[in-house]
Design an enzyme around this catalytic site. Sequence first.
Site, PDB file in Angstrom:
ATOM      1  N   HIS A 148      50.793  50.080 -10.953  1.00 46.64           N
ATOM      2  CA  HIS A 148      52.180  49.881 -11.401  1.00 46.64           C
ATOM      3  C   HIS A 148      52.690  51.224 -11.918  1.00 46.64           C
ATOM      4  O   HIS A 148      51.929  52.014 -12.482  1.00 46.64           O
ATOM      5  CB  HIS A 148      52.215  48.815 -12.506  1.00 46.64           C
ATOM      6  N   GLU A 159      58.267  49.119  -5.488  1.00 41.23           N
ATOM      7  CA  GLU A 159      59.001  49.015  -6.742  1.00 41.23           C
ATOM      8  C   GLU A 159      59.668  50.350  -7.066  1.00 41.23           C
ATOM      9  O   GLU A 159      59.038  51.217  -7.701  1.00 41.23           O
ATOM     10  CB  GLU A 159      58.039  48.655  -7.874  1.00 41.23           C
ATOM     11  N   GLY A 207      63.135  47.096 -14.664  1.00 38.04           N
ATOM     12  CA  GLY A 207      63.583  46.831 -16.030  1.00 38.04           C
ATOM     13  C   GLY A 207      64.930  47.434 -16.370  1.00 38.04           C
ATOM     14  O   GLY A 207      65.332  47.480 -17.527  1.00 38.04           O
ATOM     15  N   SER A 227      64.005  44.594 -11.069  1.00 35.64           N
ATOM     16  CA  SER A 227      65.203  43.831 -11.429  1.00 35.64           C
ATOM     17  C   SER A 227      65.543  42.755 -10.399  1.00 35.64           C
ATOM     18  O   SER A 227      66.712  42.486 -10.122  1.00 35.64           O
ATOM     19  CB  SER A 227      66.400  44.760 -11.654  1.00 35.64           C
ATOM     20  N   GLY A 254      59.304  40.844 -12.968  1.00 34.47           N
ATOM     21  CA  GLY A 254      59.010  41.214 -14.355  1.00 34.47           C
ATOM     22  C   GLY A 254      59.844  40.391 -15.315  1.00 34.47           C
ATOM     23  O   GLY A 254      59.545  39.233 -15.620  1.00 34.47           O
ATOM     24  N   GLY A 255      60.939  40.983 -15.775  1.00 40.23           N
ATOM     25  CA  GLY A 255      61.780  40.364 -16.808  1.00 40.23           C
ATOM     26  C   GLY A 255      62.201  38.936 -16.482  1.00 40.23           C
ATOM     27  O   GLY A 255      62.171  38.055 -17.355  1.00 40.23           O
TER      28      GLY A 255
HETATM   29  P1  PGA Z   1      61.503  43.901 -13.615  1.00 36.94           P
HETATM   30  O1  PGA Z   1      59.989  44.430 -13.627  1.00 36.94           O
HETATM   31  O2  PGA Z   1      61.556  42.727 -12.691  1.00 36.94           O
HETATM   32  O3  PGA Z   1      61.759  43.549 -15.045  1.00 36.94           O
HETATM   33  O4  PGA Z   1      62.352  45.051 -13.150  1.00 36.94           O
HETATM   34  C1  PGA Z   1      59.303  44.594 -12.445  1.00 36.94           C
HETATM   35  C2  PGA Z   1      57.975  45.200 -12.739  1.00 36.94           C
HETATM   36  O5  PGA Z   1      57.682  45.565 -13.885  1.00 36.94           O
HETATM   37  O6  PGA Z   1      57.167  45.332 -11.844  1.00 36.94           O
END
Ligand code: PGA
Length: 241
Positions: free
Chosen positions: A86, A158, A164, A204, A225-226
């Site tokens: 990550h 990603e 995020g 996101s 993630g979020g």
């Molecule tokens: P997010 O995080 O969906 O909050 O952008 C993705 C991730 O941390 O892999």
Amino acid sequence: MNLDYNEAKTLLKSLMGQKDKFPEDVTIIICPSTPYLSAFSEVLKDQGWVQLGAQNNYFEDSGAHTGEVSPTQLKSLGVSFCIVGHSERRNDFNEDYGILSKKVKALLKHGIRPVFCCGEQLQVRDSNVYKEFVIKQIEDSLFKFSAEEIQKIVIAYEPIWAIGTGKTASAEEAQEIHQLIRNRIASQYDENTANQVSILYGGSCNSDNAGELFSQKDIDGGLIGGASLEAESFVAIANAY
Ligand code: PGA
């Protein structure tokens, strides 16, 4: 590193309560923080519809590596997937391509499927070498593995500028990279191998944009993630696939 133990248990309970709302033909994997794996494992062990994943592993099987968690330990908890590389691990803990490759190898040895993350920073995206950058991350860490092994690796694209931040890659921007990744795997291995590899999008991804992202030919799912911290939106994203 979100949610304390009680909050995480509440979220898990809420997800389990929504079992009937998850689509049957979508693979659901939950990757809690490491200290919660054991408790999650107890709840998930009889639940065939959801699998347990970890967020990190060390590359040795055992030994004096204080604070780390080995693939053997993860395996003993019923973990079947593990996130590797990550962007936060790459940036905050200096995990380079060599370390990540060793982590992938260690997981494969124990039958745990790696979810290998790749993606570029904003300045790389702006400098226009982002395609080469992402492809090189994959070549450097993964192309030493056999075709059979590569098929077990899930790749998550990603873009770091989207993680995020609330700023998602457009469906076209994501598809461009996903297609490149698949084509590069096909040229290194073969078409069938490339088609077997699941390529997820992360950054996101939420219940509003998931449908459009997942409708792209080479986007096989999401790393959430979020939006996974709330059961309703996680269920909605699963149904968007
Ligand atoms: P997010 O995080 O969906 O909050 O952008 C993705 C991730 O941390 O892999």
